[in-house]
Design an enzyme around this catalytic site. Structure first.
Site, PDB file in Angstrom:
ATOM      1  N   GLN A 134      51.612  -0.508 -28.162  1.00 18.68           N
ATOM      2  CA  GLN A 134      52.534  -1.558 -27.713  1.00 18.68           C
ATOM      3  C   GLN A 134      51.827  -2.910 -27.641  1.00 18.68           C
ATOM      4  O   GLN A 134      50.671  -2.988 -27.238  1.00 18.68           O
ATOM      5  CB  GLN A 134      53.086  -1.179 -26.336  1.00 18.68           C
ATOM      6  CG  GLN A 134      54.400  -1.834 -26.005  1.00 18.68           C
ATOM      7  CD  GLN A 134      55.166  -1.082 -24.928  1.00 18.68           C
ATOM      8  OE1 GLN A 134      55.010   0.118 -24.766  1.00 18.68           O
ATOM      9  NE2 GLN A 134      56.007  -1.778 -24.198  1.00 18.68           N
ATOM     10  N   ARG A 192      59.813   8.917 -24.684  1.00 16.89           N
ATOM     11  CA  ARG A 192      58.672   8.367 -23.939  1.00 16.89           C
ATOM     12  C   ARG A 192      58.983   6.949 -23.450  1.00 16.89           C
ATOM     13  O   ARG A 192      58.744   6.601 -22.294  1.00 16.89           O
ATOM     14  CB  ARG A 192      57.441   8.346 -24.854  1.00 16.89           C
ATOM     15  CG  ARG A 192      56.165   7.768 -24.242  1.00 16.89           C
ATOM     16  CD  ARG A 192      55.077   7.757 -25.326  1.00 16.89           C
ATOM     17  NE  ARG A 192      53.748   7.436 -24.811  1.00 16.89           N
ATOM     18  CZ  ARG A 192      53.204   6.234 -24.831  1.00 16.89           C
ATOM     19  NH1 ARG A 192      53.888   5.206 -25.321  1.00 16.89           N
ATOM     20  NH2 ARG A 192      51.979   6.044 -24.370  1.00 16.89           N
ATOM     21  N   SER A 205      47.183   4.647 -27.357  1.00 20.16           N
ATOM     22  CA  SER A 205      48.346   4.906 -26.504  1.00 20.16           C
ATOM     23  C   SER A 205      49.526   5.386 -27.348  1.00 20.16           C
ATOM     24  O   SER A 205      49.479   6.467 -27.932  1.00 20.16           O
ATOM     25  CB  SER A 205      48.671   3.648 -25.696  1.00 20.16           C
ATOM     26  OG  SER A 205      49.661   3.912 -24.727  1.00 20.16           O
ATOM     27  N   LEU A 206      50.577   4.597 -27.462  1.00 23.69           N
ATOM     28  CA  LEU A 206      51.726   4.931 -28.310  1.00 23.69           C
ATOM     29  C   LEU A 206      51.286   5.329 -29.719  1.00 23.69           C
ATOM     30  O   LEU A 206      51.872   6.227 -30.347  1.00 23.69           O
ATOM     31  CB  LEU A 206      52.659   3.710 -28.382  1.00 23.69           C
ATOM     32  CG  LEU A 206      53.601   3.611 -29.567  1.00 23.69           C
ATOM     33  CD1 LEU A 206      54.716   4.624 -29.435  1.00 23.69           C
ATOM     34  CD2 LEU A 206      54.160   2.211 -29.698  1.00 23.69           C
ATOM     35  N   HIS A 243      49.516   4.225 -17.943  1.00 20.11           N
ATOM     36  CA  HIS A 243      48.243   4.963 -17.850  1.00 20.11           C
ATOM     37  C   HIS A 243      47.671   4.930 -16.427  1.00 20.11           C
ATOM     38  O   HIS A 243      46.477   4.724 -16.229  1.00 20.11           O
ATOM     39  CB  HIS A 243      47.231   4.441 -18.881  1.00 20.11           C
ATOM     40  CG  HIS A 243      47.762   4.532 -20.275  1.00 20.11           C
ATOM     41  ND1 HIS A 243      47.921   5.733 -20.923  1.00 20.11           N
ATOM     42  CD2 HIS A 243      48.211   3.574 -21.122  1.00 20.11           C
ATOM     43  CE1 HIS A 243      48.451   5.511 -22.122  1.00 20.11           C
ATOM     44  NE2 HIS A 243      48.640   4.213 -22.261  1.00 20.11           N
ATOM     45  N   GLN A 279      48.327  11.950 -21.230  1.00 20.16           N
ATOM     46  CA  GLN A 279      48.042  10.573 -21.642  1.00 20.16           C
ATOM     47  C   GLN A 279      48.749   9.510 -20.795  1.00 20.16           C
ATOM     48  O   GLN A 279      48.202   8.440 -20.549  1.00 20.16           O
ATOM     49  CB  GLN A 279      48.415  10.407 -23.122  1.00 20.16           C
ATOM     50  CG  GLN A 279      47.888   9.149 -23.773  1.00 20.16           C
ATOM     51  CD  GLN A 279      48.921   8.523 -24.685  1.00 20.16           C
ATOM     52  OE1 GLN A 279      49.986   8.127 -24.252  1.00 20.16           O
ATOM     53  NE2 GLN A 279      48.593   8.438 -25.958  1.00 20.16           N
TER      54      GLN A 279
END
Length: 298
Positions: free
Chosen positions: A9, A113, A88-89, A195, A244
């Site tokens: 992101q 998500r 991440s993503l 996170h 995650q």
């Protein structure tokens, strides 16, 4: 060895993916399939929407995923990863790229998500801050000693760490970090504490979706955010994906491990070149490149 890396992101830009759509029949088909799966025309927003439209979490995450995955698929036979990783993503994009997830299942999970994270953000106001110029252990120590929820969230490169948590706790930590010599401790314009433990409601929601999704044996290892090590079995991949959301992104450690395991070229697949910059800061000798679709297959 060829390492392919996928952004997260923040990499979105207006008009993203339009060139792929215009030049590739395969890209057109996949974008139209995505509109159908999502139930709204994400291509309209990606190709013509404003920066503000693209900032909406339910749009941002699928848009970046689509740009990365469709670009990878248009590379054809030249796309031969020996290892993959995503920030991440981007981990979901990487898992479609190495065959662990189908395009459809990957997109569905990314959409779920995004919505789950949005809901978690609305439960309690929270945020993130970028900390520059301090060693990781100093930042970790200050987070631990700050009242309230505040944790190290993204280990991006040496001297660049993002912290995540409750707004008041983040503000307090930023003041202490500046006093400890941080070059900058800057609150980021994000909608929540990604996170961090504050994403627990999203983690629970996503866990059910991941458990109900079929994962295949990947064509090459993925270096996952949670472990920063090569993972190839489906059960571990699923468990790490679930962890995650509330665990830190160990990007520095992942890149270091990929280099130790023989990565000689890091190719970023998707919008922007942020990850290439981070790789260079982690290891100045590392070779980096951007994936680009050059042919016209219409």
């Amino acid at each position: 060895m060829n390492a392919y890396i996928f952004p997260g992101q923040g990499a979105q830009f207006t008009g993203m993916g339009l060139d792929l759509y215009e030049q590739s029949k395969l890209a057109q088909e996949l974008f139209e399939q995505a509109n159908h799966i999502l139930g709204f025309s994400i291509t309209d927003i990606m190709f013509e929407g404003s920066a503000e439209d693209l900032k909406e979490t339910k749009v941002t995450q699928p848009a970046i995923f689509l740009h990365s995955v469709i670009l990878a698929k248009t590379l054809g036979n030249s796309f031969k990863p020996d290892m993959v990783a995503g920030h991440s993503l981007g981990e979901f994009s990487a898992l479609v790229a190495n065959g662990a997830l189908t395009f459809e299942n990957g997109l569905k999970l990314v959409s779920q998500r995004a919505l789950a994270m949005q809901k978690a953000c609305e439960i309690k106001p929270s945020t993130m801050a970028a900390v520059l110029g301090l060693d990781d252990d100093v930042v970790e120590r200050i987070c631990k000693s700050t009242e309230g929820v505040v944790v190290a969230a993204n280990y991006n490169c040496p001297g660049q760490l993002v912290i995540s948590g409750e707004i008041d706790a983040i503000n307090r930590a930023c003041e202490t970090l500046k006093e400890a010599g941080a070059r900058r401790a800057l609150v980021l314009p994000v909608g929540g504490a990604f996170h961090s433990p504050m994403m627990e409601p999203a983690r629970e929601e996503l866990a059910a979706a991941i458990e109900n999704t079929t994962f295949n044996k990947p064509s090459c290892p993925i270096y996952q955010n949670v472990t920063a090590s090569a993972v190839s079995d489906e059960t571990s991949i699923k468990a790490n994906l679930i962890s995650q959301l509330t665990a830190p992104v160990r990007w520095t450690q992942s890149v270091q491990q990929m280099i130790a395991d023989g990565a000689s070229l890091f190719t970023e697949v998707g919008p922007g070149n942020v990850l290439q910059g981070l790789v260079k800061k982690i290891d100045r000798e590392a070779q980096t490149a951007s994936a680009s679709f050059e042919g016209n297959s219409l």
